[in-house]
Enzyme design. Sequence first.
Site: not given
Lengths: 721, 51
Positions: A45, A448, A620
């Site tokens: 950030c 997966d 993922d």
Amino acid sequence: MEQRDADNLSSQRRTLSALEGFNALVQTDASGVHTLKVYVDGIHCVGCISIVESTVQALGESIEARLNVTSSILSMKWQGHATFAQEAAQALQEQGYSVRPVMLESENTELKFLILCMGVAGFAMGNVMLISVGLWITDAETMGASMRLFLHWVSALIAVPTLLFSGRPFYMSALKAISHGRTNMDIPITVGLFLTVTMSFFETLTHGEHVYFDSAVMLMFFLLVGRVLDMKTKSSANESARNLQTLLDGFARVVEKGKVKSIPLTQVKKGATLRVPMGERFPLDGTLLSDAIEVDTSIITGESLPVSFKADEKVYGGMLNLGDSVEITVTHTHDEGALHRMAELVSSSSTVRSRYTRLADKVSRAYTPVVHFLALLAFVFWVGVGLPWQQALLISITVLIITCPCALGLSVPVVHVRAIGQLMKKGIFMKQGDALERLAHIDTILFDKTGTLTVPRLSTALCDNVLSLLASVASHSRHPLSGAIVRAYTGELQIVKNISETAGRGVEGVVNGKVIKLGSASFVGAKKSASGMWTKIGNDEAFPLTFDEGLLPNVKMQIQILKDKGYDVVLLTGDYKKAAEKISKELCINVVYSQQKPTDKMKVLESYQNDNKQVLMVGDGLNDAAVLTHAHASLTPASASDLARTQADGVYVSEGIAAVAETLRIARRSQKLIRGNIALSALYNVVAVPIAFAGFITPLIAAVSMSASSLVVTLNALRLK
Amino acid sequence: MDILLYMIPIALLLGFIAVLAFSWALKSGQYDDLDGASQRVLLDDDVEKPE
């Protein structure tokens, strides 16, 4: 207490010795100014920018520090001692940012070149349009022939240099295609651009009215905008492949004659002994010299639960050592290591996707010769009939321009933009339009397991009070097991104070005056040294938590839907056979590959591709990244690792796999619309070409028919829902 | 309409200066960190508050 202080001290020394390596990377110029570039991990950030820069600047006067947020590279410049590098790295680590050396930095010159071409074309377009509006709203009688000629000359002055400068990406790509004996859409674009400008130039010379400088510049600008956006997605993907290699420290601790030395990874030789302290990644592949109690293998297997290894067992670079400090014997050098090979697979350019011929290119393959032949025919015909050759040339060029890839060039992208917009509303983000084309041909889907179909689930029965305390603390951690604890609790979370997390060890916080610890046995202070996750509440006895895996919502139904639609569904996981079979039985998936390392997963993919299957990969993990890159098309959940997200064609936000069926549906539908659009633009050409061939086209007819054809394909694309 | 004889070259000159400015900005690295630039505007300047 004393023991703990001693531990802290030794851990500080350890980090210091590792950071010494940075001093060697400092570059010093003749005037004594030192420069160093380092990767800083964990930039999220705007606060991070100021913390990182001010931390380094606070170490002394006249120190320049500038953080590039896009690439996470911090550039430092200072005078004085070169050893300042180590101090700066140390200070940043104390702030919670890990610092790694920049091993491969490549300047993205190609992207810069495209931006420059686009910028110049944009400025030129603005100026040409300024003049064209004047030319459009009135005619030669009103403004006078000399004024019109003047405005034409000014347009030429802007358009010709722009064409030569900004059109280079198309010319280079067209030349490359021709030299390889192929055709692509850039060839008609190049020919069209050149002919339009050349003809306009001669018309200007001969005081004629067929001047289309504006259309040429505008077409070029819009096409360049598309190229820049495309290139940006690609370069961010390559960036993260490079980052994968620097996931490791960049340095390894080599044990030599009882001393530990920190040397760059690339210089470590086979057979060397490395020390890997707790909480750090194994820098290279090797065999263990002693038992490792807990290792996070997720980078290689994708599994979130830690695994214990025995002496002489093989560990791979990138795995995280969660237990005590261990030593390994190096079996593979940096270039041969598993992680390096994985990064190479990911960044290798010979993917199925790069070999894939886009529909637009296929069409151009048929279209280019036909159109050019027609233009030639028009010229021969009119010369044969007895027209002066200049006029015959003008007609033949008009044939080329009227068939200009406007409608055809648009027919694919408008549908893609529409489809991508529709998918986005459903929480599915596609990165490239061509992915939709590839998705439309899919017949086999590889899933997966962990993270895609299943999530860890807390299996220890706890009373609500305890669960509430644990979930409140766990909600501050990003570890997958913490997520499982948070999911198990449905009530309201409590306020946690003094939260602190040690990567690879655990998290602790204070709730209602009680210290809650969650993490490894040694972290929570359990008497036994055992694997798994432990917790300690206040002064109570520490106890272990157990987890199993649960299916994500609606996964079973979605798998059935996909099977009903005729897709072959396959489970491809790095997990053990037992766990894989349990899930596959539950989901009625017949084909299962378990205990697959990233390279094994690639082999499975290749075997499917050799059978001419069009494979969609849904996964993922970091370990799926290579397959995600090389599969015909790929999707990944938003919770996936950074690398998986950048390599996949699309990212979906929703929990479960409902997005897969939806994406496939829209992809098939959009493919139908694209074919419709190509048919429409072919129809337009069938009507317009004879008129052009007959020599009846005026600038007005050309403008109207070209925009009408573009409008028709755009409206057709809007039918996609 | 003679004014156009002055105005158009002036417009072209301004456009050309803009192109030069753009290519300078590109070369000096101002397009290297597009994400950072959008976040830096939120940072406070290091201006000391008057007592």
